[in-house]
Design an enzyme around this catalytic site. Sequence first.
Site, PDB file in Angstrom:
ATOM      1  CB  ALA A  23      -1.432  -7.005  -3.819  1.00 29.49           C
ATOM      2  CB  CYS A  57       1.392 -10.970   4.452  1.00 32.73           C
ATOM      3  SG  CYS A  57      -0.060 -11.306   3.430  1.00 32.73           S
TER       4      CYS A  57
END
Length: 469
Positions: A23, A57
């Site tokens: 990310a 996640c």
Amino acid sequence: MNMSRTSSCGGARQRLVVIGGDAAGMSAASQARRLRGPDELEIVAFERGHFTSYSACGIPYWVGGDVPERDQLIARTPEEHRERAIDLRMRTEVVEIDVAGARVRSRDLDSGAEEWTAYDKLVIATGARPVRPDLPGMDAPGVHGVQTLDDGQALLDTLAATEGRRAVVVGAGYIGVEMAEALINRGYEVTVVNRGKEPMSTLDPDMGRLVHTAMEGMGITMVDDAEVAKVLTGDDGRVRAVATEDAEYPADVVVLGIGVRPETTLAEAAGLPLGEHGGLLTDLAMRVRGHTDIWAGGDCVEVLDLVSGRERHIALGTHANKHGQVIGSNVGGGYATFPGVVGTAVSKVCDLEIARTGLREKDALRAGLRFETVTIESTSRAGYYPGAALMTVKMLAERRTGRLLGVQIVGREGAAKRVDIAAVALTAGMTVEQMTALDLGYAPPFSPVWDPILVAARKAVTAVRNNTR
């Protein structure tokens, strides 16, 4: 050694090196590329795994079957990054940062070949590593962490190959409760072994008790205040049980959900500044303190808590993507900052929603704050409307000033995202009295006439007024 090159326009072309392809790292690379073309900025990124730009996640929901395919978690493939003139080198691990020489040493994990690459600007986005206790049996087949897509695939492979249906989850934080749900969805008998007195240590114990009770109601065996001593194995070497000092819990698979720590081994060896939680320290521009041309972001850094004024480590994809955008903007010639966080997080286990933002009681005490706490019960919709579900809201407010300090919510459908109201109020520095005047949306299908957050704020106002010491 690779050196900086000269652009076709005659000026010196700079090289940006990015360590980490998820990310923060690839957000930084992509944003820098938007602002500066290949003739001005060469971008080289190193990623030791098989995947880039994916949602870690989402792994519990992939394991649990809510997300059918692994590739649905991937936002951008290596090929897509390369199409944007980013030299992305997969299965390549950076093993050394030479700050004085402005270069990094990398190793191809398949061939073992090593090389040095010079940089003009460096981004460190090495993420976090799962806590894996150094205990007997922790490396046995059938014991899994769930930090990466590779980890998730390995766990699914074990579940497919294992005939038994007993699972033990070690740890009851976000990862632990989410993996407990995933395994319940897979039809496993789940035991959660937790060293804390209640699950979800990010909540105060009274709110954690609500989570404990709800999880037991789902058929999950909760073992709190218990320290894992070892993992027991069978004659075949595979896991067969998890042992504490007092008991053994049979297991055909063990999932570690103990938490993560900043992965700053490289940074520490390079002499870069680390905070008390082991994360890199940066300024508001995400530049590593004391270093003009080195940035860091994502799970490997510490960030400013806007409520307590202290540095803390929070591993969340929301922050990592924001860090990457800020870094990429600054590397690309613009200017952006990341001011800090208020510590907002949500999770769920089956139909139970869990949320928090701001400070817990022990955080406020550690920060030297004097405060009042209130707890209320309300419903997600008007009580007479079908589907109204109970929720509990706990709120902390500073004495004398009435400044909001924190909110925790445990409830069913419609509970968790209400924490965003409190997150905005914390960021704005609002008092609980100011919150009572917030113009929130109301209709019976969505909320009682007094939203649960406002009910808690009203009660907090009374508590503050009654205790002005």
